[in-house]
Design an enzyme around this catalytic site. Structure first.
Site, PDB file in Angstrom:
ATOM      1  N   THR A  21      61.020  51.990  30.142  1.00 58.90           N
ATOM      2  CA  THR A  21      62.179  52.120  31.179  1.00 58.90           C
ATOM      3  C   THR A  21      63.463  52.692  30.285  1.00 58.90           C
ATOM      4  O   THR A  21      63.512  52.458  29.114  1.00 58.90           O
ATOM      5  CB  THR A  21      62.718  50.705  31.707  1.00 58.90           C
ATOM      6  OG1 THR A  21      63.960  50.445  32.032  1.00 58.90           O
ATOM      7  CG2 THR A  21      62.250  49.495  30.571  1.00 58.90           C
ATOM      8  N   ASP A  22      64.624  52.990  30.576  1.00 61.17           N
ATOM      9  CA  ASP A  22      65.886  53.386  29.961  1.00 61.17           C
ATOM     10  C   ASP A  22      66.548  52.036  29.334  1.00 61.17           C
ATOM     11  O   ASP A  22      67.142  52.133  28.367  1.00 61.17           O
ATOM     12  CB  ASP A  22      66.881  53.899  30.969  1.00 61.17           C
ATOM     13  CG  ASP A  22      67.353  53.209  32.188  1.00 61.17           C
ATOM     14  OD1 ASP A  22      66.850  52.072  32.557  1.00 61.17           O
ATOM     15  OD2 ASP A  22      68.308  53.627  33.055  1.00 61.17           O
ATOM     16  N   GLU A  23      66.154  50.859  29.978  1.00 58.93           N
ATOM     17  CA  GLU A  23      66.877  49.555  29.523  1.00 58.93           C
ATOM     18  C   GLU A  23      66.568  49.329  28.036  1.00 58.93           C
ATOM     19  O   GLU A  23      67.074  48.472  27.373  1.00 58.93           O
ATOM     20  CB  GLU A  23      66.262  48.454  30.356  1.00 58.93           C
ATOM     21  CG  GLU A  23      66.732  48.939  31.808  1.00 58.93           C
ATOM     22  CD  GLU A  23      66.884  47.566  32.747  1.00 58.93           C
ATOM     23  OE1 GLU A  23      67.100  46.503  32.382  1.00 58.93           O
ATOM     24  OE2 GLU A  23      66.717  47.892  34.122  1.00 58.93           O
ATOM     25  N   TYR A  55      63.638  41.187  29.307  1.00 57.12           N
ATOM     26  CA  TYR A  55      62.873  42.035  30.015  1.00 57.12           C
ATOM     27  C   TYR A  55      62.804  43.174  28.993  1.00 57.12           C
ATOM     28  O   TYR A  55      61.545  43.684  28.567  1.00 57.12           O
ATOM     29  CB  TYR A  55      63.277  42.457  31.192  1.00 57.12           C
ATOM     30  CG  TYR A  55      62.872  43.744  32.006  1.00 57.12           C
ATOM     31  CD1 TYR A  55      61.596  43.793  32.461  1.00 57.12           C
ATOM     32  CD2 TYR A  55      63.783  44.892  32.199  1.00 57.12           C
ATOM     33  CE1 TYR A  55      61.216  44.988  32.772  1.00 57.12           C
ATOM     34  CE2 TYR A  55      63.253  46.069  32.727  1.00 57.12           C
ATOM     35  CZ  TYR A  55      62.117  46.136  33.030  1.00 57.12           C
ATOM     36  OH  TYR A  55      61.679  47.359  33.483  1.00 57.12           O
ATOM     37  N   LYS A  78      59.617  45.154  27.068  1.00 59.84           N
ATOM     38  CA  LYS A  78      59.461  46.582  27.113  1.00 59.84           C
ATOM     39  C   LYS A  78      59.642  47.512  25.906  1.00 59.84           C
ATOM     40  O   LYS A  78      58.676  48.281  25.508  1.00 59.84           O
ATOM     41  CB  LYS A  78      60.315  47.393  28.274  1.00 59.84           C
ATOM     42  CG  LYS A  78      60.008  46.720  29.930  1.00 59.84           C
ATOM     43  CD  LYS A  78      58.704  47.102  30.485  1.00 59.84           C
ATOM     44  CE  LYS A  78      58.424  48.351  30.691  1.00 59.84           C
ATOM     45  NZ  LYS A  78      57.179  48.497  31.285  1.00 59.84           N
TER      46      LYS A  78
HETATM   47  P1  NAD Z   1      57.216  45.645  40.272  1.00 61.84           P
HETATM   48  O1  NAD Z   1      57.493  44.274  39.800  1.00 61.84           O
HETATM   49  O2  NAD Z   1      57.484  46.049  41.629  1.00 61.84           O
HETATM   50  O3  NAD Z   1      55.522  45.605  40.150  1.00 61.84           O
HETATM   51  C1  NAD Z   1      54.725  45.195  39.105  1.00 61.84           C
HETATM   52  C2  NAD Z   1      53.448  45.026  39.549  1.00 61.84           C
HETATM   53  O4  NAD Z   1      52.458  44.706  38.440  1.00 61.84           O
HETATM   54  C3  NAD Z   1      52.970  44.118  40.582  1.00 61.84           C
HETATM   55  O5  NAD Z   1      52.364  44.664  41.538  1.00 61.84           O
HETATM   56  C4  NAD Z   1      52.432  43.038  39.912  1.00 61.84           C
HETATM   57  O6  NAD Z   1      51.611  42.213  40.546  1.00 61.84           O
HETATM   58  C5  NAD Z   1      51.803  43.643  38.634  1.00 61.84           C
HETATM   59  N1  NAD Z   1      51.469  42.820  37.400  1.00 61.84           N
HETATM   60  C6  NAD Z   1      52.237  42.014  36.874  1.00 61.84           C
HETATM   61  N2  NAD Z   1      51.794  41.507  35.926  1.00 61.84           N
HETATM   62  C7  NAD Z   1      50.459  42.000  36.002  1.00 61.84           C
HETATM   63  C8  NAD Z   1      49.239  41.475  34.974  1.00 61.84           C
HETATM   64  N3  NAD Z   1      49.314  40.751  34.004  1.00 61.84           N
HETATM   65  N4  NAD Z   1      48.153  42.312  35.214  1.00 61.84           N
HETATM   66  C9  NAD Z   1      47.884  43.126  36.305  1.00 61.84           C
HETATM   67  N5  NAD Z   1      49.033  43.366  37.228  1.00 61.84           N
HETATM   68  C10 NAD Z   1      50.204  42.769  36.915  1.00 61.84           C
HETATM   69  O7  NAD Z   1      57.799  46.653  39.395  1.00 61.84           O
HETATM   70  P2  NAD Z   1      58.100  48.072  39.319  1.00 61.84           P
HETATM   71  O8  NAD Z   1      59.404  48.080  39.625  1.00 61.84           O
HETATM   72  O9  NAD Z   1      57.170  48.878  40.397  1.00 61.84           O
HETATM   73  O10 NAD Z   1      57.894  48.799  37.921  1.00 61.84           O
HETATM   74  C11 NAD Z   1      56.791  49.248  37.424  1.00 61.84           C
HETATM   75  C12 NAD Z   1      56.948  49.658  35.990  1.00 61.84           C
HETATM   76  O11 NAD Z   1      58.068  50.584  35.948  1.00 61.84           O
HETATM   77  C13 NAD Z   1      57.208  48.473  35.274  1.00 61.84           C
HETATM   78  O12 NAD Z   1      56.598  48.773  33.911  1.00 61.84           O
HETATM   79  C14 NAD Z   1      58.766  48.798  34.931  1.00 61.84           C
HETATM   80  O13 NAD Z   1      59.024  48.220  33.682  1.00 61.84           O
HETATM   81  C15 NAD Z   1      58.990  50.174  34.924  1.00 61.84           C
HETATM   82  N6  NAD Z   1      60.214  50.617  35.247  1.00 61.84           N
HETATM   83  C16 NAD Z   1      60.794  50.317  36.527  1.00 61.84           C
HETATM   84  C17 NAD Z   1      62.085  50.819  36.944  1.00 61.84           C
HETATM   85  C18 NAD Z   1      62.457  50.251  38.422  1.00 61.84           C
HETATM   86  O14 NAD Z   1      63.866  50.755  38.620  1.00 61.84           O
HETATM   87  N7  NAD Z   1      61.980  49.579  39.103  1.00 61.84           N
HETATM   88  C19 NAD Z   1      62.656  51.694  36.324  1.00 61.84           C
HETATM   89  C20 NAD Z   1      61.901  52.341  35.237  1.00 61.84           C
HETATM   90  C21 NAD Z   1      60.746  51.768  34.697  1.00 61.84           C
HETATM   91  P1  TYD Z   2      68.660  45.329  39.421  1.00 68.92           P
HETATM   92  O1  TYD Z   2      68.389  45.950  40.648  1.00 68.92           O
HETATM   93  O2  TYD Z   2      68.045  44.020  39.277  1.00 68.92           O
HETATM   94  O3  TYD Z   2      68.106  46.465  38.355  1.00 68.92           O
HETATM   95  P2  TYD Z   2      68.452  46.303  36.548  1.00 68.92           P
HETATM   96  O4  TYD Z   2      69.145  45.125  36.229  1.00 68.92           O
HETATM   97  O5  TYD Z   2      67.115  46.664  36.192  1.00 68.92           O
HETATM   98  O6  TYD Z   2      69.389  47.774  36.368  1.00 68.92           O
HETATM   99  O7  TYD Z   2      70.167  45.510  39.074  1.00 68.92           O
HETATM  100  C1  TYD Z   2      71.016  47.121  39.224  1.00 68.92           C
HETATM  101  C2  TYD Z   2      72.238  46.590  39.030  1.00 68.92           C
HETATM  102  O8  TYD Z   2      72.959  45.641  40.079  1.00 68.92           O
HETATM  103  C3  TYD Z   2      72.664  45.679  37.610  1.00 68.92           C
HETATM  104  O9  TYD Z   2      73.726  46.028  37.327  1.00 68.92           O
HETATM  105  C4  TYD Z   2      72.686  44.328  38.259  1.00 68.92           C
HETATM  106  C5  TYD Z   2      73.222  44.558  39.423  1.00 68.92           C
HETATM  107  N1  TYD Z   2      72.970  43.379  40.471  1.00 68.92           N
HETATM  108  C6  TYD Z   2      74.141  42.665  41.315  1.00 68.92           C
HETATM  109  O10 TYD Z   2      75.486  42.884  41.109  1.00 68.92           O
HETATM  110  N2  TYD Z   2      73.727  41.758  42.065  1.00 68.92           N
HETATM  111  C7  TYD Z   2      72.551  41.463  42.379  1.00 68.92           C
HETATM  112  O11 TYD Z   2      72.326  40.547  43.221  1.00 68.92           O
HETATM  113  C8  TYD Z   2      71.432  42.076  41.834  1.00 68.92           C
HETATM  114  C9  TYD Z   2      70.158  41.603  41.965  1.00 68.92           C
HETATM  115  C10 TYD Z   2      71.862  43.164  40.878  1.00 68.92           C
END
Ligand code: NAD
Ligand code: TYD
Length: 336
Positions: free
Chosen positions: A125-127, A150, A154
């Site tokens: 992730t970019d984070e 988090y 990562k």
């Molecule tokens: P999500 O929370 O929706 O899904 C995570 C999945 O992983 C779930 O299905 C969960 O059951 C499974 N999981 C958790 N722990 C596990 C374990 N120990 N063994 C097997 N499965 C397990 O997450 P997401 O938003 O789909 O993100 C997926 C990946 O992409 C993550 O690695 C996250 O860090 C990365 N990512 C997410 C975003 C975003 O905006 N959501 C952006 C950049 C990168």
């Molecule tokens: P989020 O979807 O949790 O993603 P991330 O923290 O990984 O970027 O949040 C996106 C942005 O929205 C973040 O700056 C936090 C803000 N946010 C709120 O202002 N209110 C909320 O209830 C949530 C869940 C997030």
């Protein structure tokens, strides 16, 4: 190609599996997912029923024996999506984040190394870069400076991937993407949460002054980036992906309200998230040049598609709001 995908019942993993099976008739996918609160087997229920190239296995990426079993000689590559993914939950309790995001990722790499798997994509992730000020963008050379449990977990896995490449010549590629949105996103994240609250005429909790900036990418564009990293990425390399759509949280929330025809008076400014990163923005010129990556859907159209999907799928939303979901949401937002 036969792929082992982890975390495929989550938001991005389920979109990735659906897209890849539709695009590649000669690919098959085994999905290893623990089904934590964020994992939903129903996301891919139609594939389980009708698609012989898809297999679901419930299990933990930390389970050495199980993962070694799954990585038999027919598996060509691994894509590791599985993670604990919500920043707010990591503030409440960092431990599962370290266990899964660092320990689980390392176990996946170790098993893949032992089985001599030819390609391992680790989805990061970019984070991990921390926060930007008002100017500039993250490149792959920006030092890692995570600010939440988090993002620190990562970053730990990213460094482990680097060490596996340098030490063992392990064929790993790391991807770092900005904030995703789209269908099947769990409603603890900003956009689906705001959708739910707006539909119910409940206050929309915006942290701090709402001026934090995220670079939003439609989920299919991230999935295409992961596909490119898998098929064309250089071993040991890192690729940034972004959507070229920097928005303040307030802009995002107002977009949701406007699409639903709801009043801005629903916006409620609440206590800020501790360690809240001010701004993320991605320079993805390396991925553009080396992989041919470019986001295809702009924010306006992506949001229309996303809101429409949530409107069309009230049953999905109802099902994922389990008791566990309600417990976390109540305690987190009561404190704000
Ligand atoms: P999500 O929370 O929706 O899904 C995570 C999945 O992983 C779930 O299905 C969960 O059951 C499974 N999981 C958790 N722990 C596990 C374990 N120990 N063994 C097997 N499965 C397990 O997450 P997401 O938003 O789909 O993100 C997926 C990946 O992409 C993550 O690695 C996250 O860090 C990365 N990512 C997410 C975003 C975003 O905006 N959501 C952006 C950049 C990168
Ligand atoms: P989020 O979807 O949790 O993603 P991330 O923290 O990984 O970027 O949040 C996106 C942005 O929205 C973040 O700056 C936090 C803000 N946010 C709120 O202002 N209110 C909320 O209830 C949530 C869940 C997030």
């Amino acid at each position: 190609m036969k792929l082992l995908v982890t975390g495929g019942c989550g938001f991005i993993g389920s979109n990735f599996i659906r897209l890849m099976l539709a695009k590649h008739p000669d690919w098959s996918i085994v999905n290893l997912d623990l089904l934590t609160y964020a994992g939903n087997r129903l996301n891919l229920a139609d594939l389980e029923e009708n698609e012989s190239r898809y297999t679901f296995v419930q299990g933990d990426i930390r389970d050495r024996e199980l993962v070694l079993d799954l990585l038999d000689s027919s598996v060509d590559a691994v894509v590791n999506f599985a993670a604990e993914s919500h920043v707010d939950r990591s503030i409440n309790d960092p431990s599962p984040f370290v266990d899964t995001n660092v320990g689980g990722a390392q176990n996946m790499m170790e098993c893949a190394r032992q089985r001599r798997i030819g390609r391992f994509v680790h989805v990061s992730t970019d984070e991990v870069y921390g926060t930007l000020g008002r100017d500039g963008k993250f490149t792959e050379r920006t030092p890692l400076a995570p600010n939440s449990p988090y993002s620190a977990s990562k970053a730990g896995a990213d460094l482990m991937a680097r060490a596996y490449f340098e030490t063992y010549g392990f064929p790993v590629v790391v991807t770092r993407c900005s904030n995703n949105y789209g269908p099947y996103q769990f409603p603890e994240k900003l956009i689906p949460l705001m959708f739910l609250n707006a539909c119910a005429d409940k206050p929309l909790p915006v942290y701090g002054n709402g001026m934090n900036v995220r670079d939003w990418i439609y989920v299919d564009d991230h999935c295409t980036g992961v596909e490119l990293a898998l098929t064309k990425g250089l071993e040991g390399d890192v690729y940034n992906f972004g959507g070229d759509a920097e928005k303040t949280n307030l802009e995002v929330v107002k977009t949701v309200l406007a699409q639903l025809g709801k009043p801005e008076s629903l916006i409620s400014f609440v206590k800020d998230r501790p360690g809240h990163d001010l701004r993320y923005a991605m320079d993805f010129s390396h991925a553009r040049r080396e992989l041919g990556f470019a986001p295809s859907l702009d924010f306006t159209h992506g949001m229309q598609r996303t809101i429409q999907w949530y409107q069309d799928n009230p049953e999905w939303l109802k099902k994922v709001q389990s008791g566990e979901y309600r417990t976390f949401m109540t305690s987190w937002y009561e404190e704000r």
